[in-house]
Design a protein around this motif. Structure first.
Motif, PDB file in Angstrom:
ATOM      1  N   ALA A 112       0.829  -0.809   0.376  1.00 30.14           N
ATOM      2  CA  ALA A 112       0.235   0.007  -0.131  1.00 30.14           C
ATOM      3  C   ALA A 112       0.483   1.140   0.113  1.00 30.14           C
ATOM      4  O   ALA A 112       0.388   2.378  -0.729  1.00 30.14           O
ATOM      5  N   ALA A 113       2.248   1.353   0.671  1.00 30.02           N
ATOM      6  CA  ALA A 113       2.543   1.984   1.040  1.00 30.02           C
ATOM      7  C   ALA A 113       3.437   2.832  -0.447  1.00 30.02           C
ATOM      8  O   ALA A 113       3.541   3.703  -0.619  1.00 30.02           O
ATOM      9  N   LEU A 114       4.122   1.106  -0.669  1.00 35.39           N
ATOM     10  CA  LEU A 114       4.470   1.181  -2.690  1.00 35.39           C
ATOM     11  C   LEU A 114       3.735   1.813  -3.555  1.00 35.39           C
ATOM     12  O   LEU A 114       3.581   3.062  -4.680  1.00 35.39           O
ATOM     13  N   ALA A 115       2.040   1.468  -3.385  1.00 39.35           N
ATOM     14  CA  ALA A 115       1.771   2.224  -4.216  1.00 39.35           C
ATOM     15  C   ALA A 115       1.303   3.575  -4.547  1.00 39.35           C
ATOM     16  O   ALA A 115       0.909   4.259  -4.639  1.00 39.35           O
ATOM     17  N   GLU A 116       0.938   4.662  -2.944  1.00 38.34           N
ATOM     18  CA  GLU A 116       1.146   5.573  -2.989  1.00 38.34           C
ATOM     19  C   GLU A 116       2.371   6.003  -3.332  1.00 38.34           C
ATOM     20  O   GLU A 116       1.832   7.271  -3.715  1.00 38.34           O
ATOM     21  N   ALA A 117       3.511   5.578  -3.407  1.00 37.17           N
ATOM     22  CA  ALA A 117       4.815   6.649  -3.555  1.00 37.17           C
ATOM     23  C   ALA A 117       4.369   6.625  -5.273  1.00 37.17           C
ATOM     24  O   ALA A 117       4.848   7.704  -5.331  1.00 37.17           O
ATOM     25  N   ALA A 118       4.035   5.761  -5.503  1.00 34.59           N
ATOM     26  CA  ALA A 118       3.945   5.513  -6.812  1.00 34.59           C
ATOM     27  C   ALA A 118       3.306   6.589  -7.429  1.00 34.59           C
ATOM     28  O   ALA A 118       3.337   7.210  -8.994  1.00 34.59           O
ATOM     29  N   GLN A 119       2.423   7.371  -6.908  1.00 32.30           N
ATOM     30  CA  GLN A 119       1.535   8.581  -7.510  1.00 32.30           C
ATOM     31  C   GLN A 119       1.831   9.650  -7.343  1.00 32.30           C
ATOM     32  O   GLN A 119       1.877  10.354  -8.393  1.00 32.30           O
ATOM     33  N   SER A 120       3.616   9.535  -7.001  1.00 33.50           N
ATOM     34  CA  SER A 120       4.446  10.122  -5.991  1.00 33.50           C
ATOM     35  C   SER A 120       5.220  10.849  -8.370  1.00 33.50           C
ATOM     36  O   SER A 120       5.087  11.902  -8.666  1.00 33.50           O
ATOM     37  N   GLY A 121       5.198  10.064  -8.692  1.00 37.30           N
ATOM     38  CA  GLY A 121       6.101   9.732 -10.182  1.00 37.30           C
ATOM     39  C   GLY A 121       7.312   9.596  -9.468  1.00 37.30           C
ATOM     40  O   GLY A 121       8.658  10.531 -10.777  1.00 37.30           O
ATOM     41  N   ASP A 122       8.131   9.921  -8.262  1.00 39.42           N
ATOM     42  CA  ASP A 122       9.573  10.433  -7.946  1.00 39.42           C
ATOM     43  C   ASP A 122       9.972   9.453  -7.640  1.00 39.42           C
ATOM     44  O   ASP A 122       9.567   8.248  -6.274  1.00 39.42           O
ATOM     45  N   MET A 123      10.842   9.201  -8.151  1.00 38.75           N
ATOM     46  CA  MET A 123      11.433   7.611  -8.128  1.00 38.75           C
ATOM     47  C   MET A 123      12.671   7.873  -6.978  1.00 38.75           C
ATOM     48  O   MET A 123      12.810   6.213  -6.384  1.00 38.75           O
ATOM     49  N   ALA A 124      12.892   8.770  -6.610  1.00 35.62           N
ATOM     50  CA  ALA A 124      13.405   8.458  -4.793  1.00 35.62           C
ATOM     51  C   ALA A 124      12.492   8.130  -3.549  1.00 35.62           C
ATOM     52  O   ALA A 124      12.796   8.211  -3.083  1.00 35.62           O
ATOM     53  N   GLN A 125      11.024   8.613  -4.405  1.00 33.61           N
ATOM     54  CA  GLN A 125      10.251   7.562  -3.115  1.00 33.61           C
ATOM     55  C   GLN A 125      10.095   6.778  -3.619  1.00 33.61           C
ATOM     56  O   GLN A 125      10.100   5.292  -2.720  1.00 33.61           O
ATOM     57  N   ILE A 126       9.980   6.471  -4.902  1.00 33.67           N
ATOM     58  CA  ILE A 126       9.385   5.002  -4.807  1.00 33.67           C
ATOM     59  C   ILE A 126      10.787   3.885  -4.789  1.00 33.67           C
ATOM     60  O   ILE A 126      10.267   2.868  -4.343  1.00 33.67           O
ATOM     61  N   LYS A 127      11.898   3.902  -5.540  1.00 35.11           N
ATOM     62  CA  LYS A 127      12.720   3.383  -5.195  1.00 35.11           C
ATOM     63  C   LYS A 127      12.973   2.168  -3.586  1.00 35.11           C
ATOM     64  O   LYS A 127      13.005   1.094  -3.303  1.00 35.11           O
ATOM     65  N   PRO A 128      12.720   3.463  -2.200  1.00 36.44           N
ATOM     66  CA  PRO A 128      13.226   2.746  -1.017  1.00 36.44           C
ATOM     67  C   PRO A 128      11.804   1.613  -0.860  1.00 36.44           C
ATOM     68  O   PRO A 128      11.777   1.077  -0.252  1.00 36.44           O
ATOM     69  N   ALA A 129      10.264   2.490  -1.231  1.00 38.23           N
ATOM     70  CA  ALA A 129       9.128   2.262  -1.057  1.00 38.23           C
ATOM     71  C   ALA A 129       9.640   0.405  -1.656  1.00 38.23           C
ATOM     72  O   ALA A 129       8.785  -0.805  -1.003  1.00 38.23           O
ATOM     73  N   PHE A 130      10.196   0.446  -2.831  1.00 35.93           N
ATOM     74  CA  PHE A 130      10.122  -0.912  -3.656  1.00 35.93           C
ATOM     75  C   PHE A 130      10.769  -1.413  -3.056  1.00 35.93           C
ATOM     76  O   PHE A 130      10.640  -3.279  -2.453  1.00 35.93           O
ATOM     77  N   GLY A 131      11.796  -1.369  -2.581  1.00 41.05           N
ATOM     78  CA  GLY A 131      12.943  -1.825  -1.764  1.00 41.05           C
ATOM     79  C   GLY A 131      12.405  -2.711  -0.521  1.00 41.05           C
ATOM     80  O   GLY A 131      13.098  -3.970   0.190  1.00 41.05           O
ATOM     81  N   GLU A 132      11.417  -2.235   0.114  1.00 41.59           N
ATOM     82  CA  GLU A 132      10.979  -2.378   1.519  1.00 41.59           C
ATOM     83  C   GLU A 132      10.052  -3.779   1.188  1.00 41.59           C
ATOM     84  O   GLU A 132       9.622  -4.723   2.042  1.00 41.59           O
ATOM     85  N   VAL A 133       9.098  -3.474  -0.013  1.00 36.23           N
ATOM     86  CA  VAL A 133       8.481  -3.817  -0.671  1.00 36.23           C
ATOM     87  C   VAL A 133       9.277  -5.522  -0.270  1.00 36.23           C
ATOM     88  O   VAL A 133       9.059  -6.749  -0.199  1.00 36.23           O
ATOM     89  N   GLY A 134       9.982  -5.358  -1.196  1.00 43.13           N
ATOM     90  CA  GLY A 134      11.916  -6.433  -1.749  1.00 43.13           C
ATOM     91  C   GLY A 134      11.580  -7.817  -0.465  1.00 43.13           C
ATOM     92  O   GLY A 134      11.937  -8.927  -0.468  1.00 43.13           O
ATOM     93  N   LYS A 135      11.945  -7.077   0.201  1.00 44.05           N
ATOM     94  CA  LYS A 135      12.444  -7.583   1.401  1.00 44.05           C
ATOM     95  C   LYS A 135      11.800  -8.186   2.240  1.00 44.05           C
ATOM     96  O   LYS A 135      11.904  -9.661   3.278  1.00 44.05           O
ATOM     97  N   THR A 136      10.508  -7.768   2.146  1.00 46.99           N
ATOM     98  CA  THR A 136       9.356  -8.460   2.879  1.00 46.99           C
ATOM     99  C   THR A 136       8.769  -9.767   2.413  1.00 46.99           C
ATOM    100  O   THR A 136       8.747 -10.817   3.099  1.00 46.99           O
ATOM    101  N   CYS A 137       9.119  -9.592   0.958  1.00 47.20           N
ATOM    102  CA  CYS A 137       8.697 -11.266   0.281  1.00 47.20           C
ATOM    103  C   CYS A 137       9.928 -11.733   0.498  1.00 47.20           C
ATOM    104  O   CYS A 137       9.614 -13.323   0.487  1.00 47.20           O
TER     105      CYS A 137
END
Ligand code: ASC
Length: 127
Positions: free
Chosen positions: A93-118
């Motif tokens: 959900a946090a990644l989907a929210e970050a994605a709305q910003s269109g800002d890779m500087a916000q997306i990248k860490p949120a993406f990383g957190e999801v990957g770590k959770t997987c």
């Protein structure tokens, strides 16, 4: 809900496969292997966030043998597993929210957190 173990296995594998499809495509964009398309990325992030809510009900008693990589540790350490799955829902959900910003500087860490959770759950609960 009474379900056949093999149906539960197919169901949850299907949901994870669909998540991997979208998350993988997003990963290519995050890693610069595919062009970043903010709208497409955001659409996929929403799909993953919704899909993340689905597999939990497929983890039913008797479904940790046969055609599955899910380990019996899931049942033995259910609270930890459930915590991991809840974390997946929160972080996607946090990644989907970050994605709305269109800002890779916000997306990248949120993406990383999801990957770590997987990976966290795979390390503990997947063969
Ligand atoms: C993927 C995928 C996973 C996760 C995991 C991240 O793209 O299919 O299972 O990322 O590898 O650590």
């Amino acid at each position: 809900m009474a379900v056949k173990p093999e149906d539960a296995i197919n169901y949850r594998q299907g949901t994870f496969s669909a998540m991997a499809w979208h998350f993988g495509t997003m990963g290519a964009m995050v890693k610069g292997k595919a062009d970043y398309d903010a709208e497409d990325f955001s659409r996929r992030a929403e799909i993953v966030a919704q899909l993340s809510k689905l597999p939990m009900e497929g983890f039913v008693p008797g479904s940790y043998e046969g055609d599955t990589d899910a380990l019996p540790a899931i049942e033995e350490d259910w609270d930890k597993f459930e915590g991991g799955m809840n974390m997946l829902v929160e972080r996607t959900a946090a990644l989907a929210e970050a994605a709305q910003s269109g800002d890779m500087a916000q997306i990248k860490p949120a993406f990383g957190e999801v990957g770590k959770t997987c990976k966290g759950c795979h390390d503990n609960f997947k063969d």
